[in-house]
Design a protein around this motif. Structure first.
Motif, PDB file in Angstrom:
ATOM      1  N   THR A  10     -32.431  32.984   9.137  1.00 27.84           N
ATOM      2  CA  THR A  10     -32.382  34.339   9.221  1.00 27.84           C
ATOM      3  C   THR A  10     -33.209  35.212   7.926  1.00 27.84           C
ATOM      4  O   THR A  10     -33.364  34.481   7.125  1.00 27.84           O
TER       5      THR A  10
ATOM      6  N   LEU B 100     -35.849  35.426  17.573  1.00 26.79           N
ATOM      7  CA  LEU B 100     -34.482  35.984  17.628  1.00 26.79           C
ATOM      8  C   LEU B 100     -34.504  37.409  16.829  1.00 26.79           C
ATOM      9  O   LEU B 100     -34.406  37.266  15.669  1.00 26.79           O
TER      10      LEU B 100
ATOM     11  N   LEU C  75     -32.350  27.546  12.558  1.00 25.00           N
ATOM     12  CA  LEU C  75     -32.216  28.954  12.507  1.00 25.00           C
ATOM     13  C   LEU C  75     -32.257  29.441  11.227  1.00 25.00           C
ATOM     14  O   LEU C  75     -31.785  29.091  10.337  1.00 25.00           O
TER      15      LEU C  75
ATOM     16  N   CYS D 133     -35.337  34.580  12.997  1.00 29.99           N
ATOM     17  CA  CYS D 133     -34.485  35.738  13.033  1.00 29.99           C
ATOM     18  C   CYS D 133     -34.428  36.686  12.107  1.00 29.99           C
ATOM     19  O   CYS D 133     -34.567  36.553  10.866  1.00 29.99           O
TER      20      CYS D 133
END
Length: 120
Positions: free
Chosen positions: A15, A60, A13, A39
């Motif tokens: 960000t 996301l 993931l 993300c």
């Protein structure tokens, strides 16, 4: 011989993946074989990042200050792709102002994005 720089089989993931260091991190991790979960709060920027990644991606689009939306979004991604094996928390909000001008709302916003989001 194993490649120590390979991320094959990893689900990471990232960000802040919509631009800057987050986008570069996503592109690099993808080129090293990782499946990247991109993300960011900006859907158009995520689409652009996805277009430059060479491997499998998930998007996301979430505001990191919305704890419930973040938990739900990450939960949905994990249900779809399996457990995450890493997180690169690149998202951040700079706050360069004189200390006497920092109020509680700005402090909370910067804290949520820069630190709290990744530990929720």
């Amino acid at each position: 011989m194993n490649n120590p720089f390979s991320l094959v089989g990893q689900r990471i993931l990232i960000t802040g993946a919509g631009s800057g260091i987050g986008r570069a991190t996503a592109e690099l991790a993808s080129s090293m074989g990782a499946m990247v979960v991109l993300c960011d709060i900006n859907a158009d920027a995520l689409d652009k990042t996805r277009s430059i990644c060479s491997g499998e991606t998930e998007l996301l689009c979430v505001d990191l200050t919305d704890v419930e939306a973040l938990k739900a979004g990450v939960g949905d991604v994990v249900k779809k792709i399996g457990k995450l094996t890493g997180i690169a928390h690149i998202a951040g909000i700079p706050s360069i102002v004189p200390l006497k001008m920092v109020d509680r709302s700005r402090y909370d916003l910067v804290g949520h994005v820069n630190a709290y989001a990744v530990i929720q």
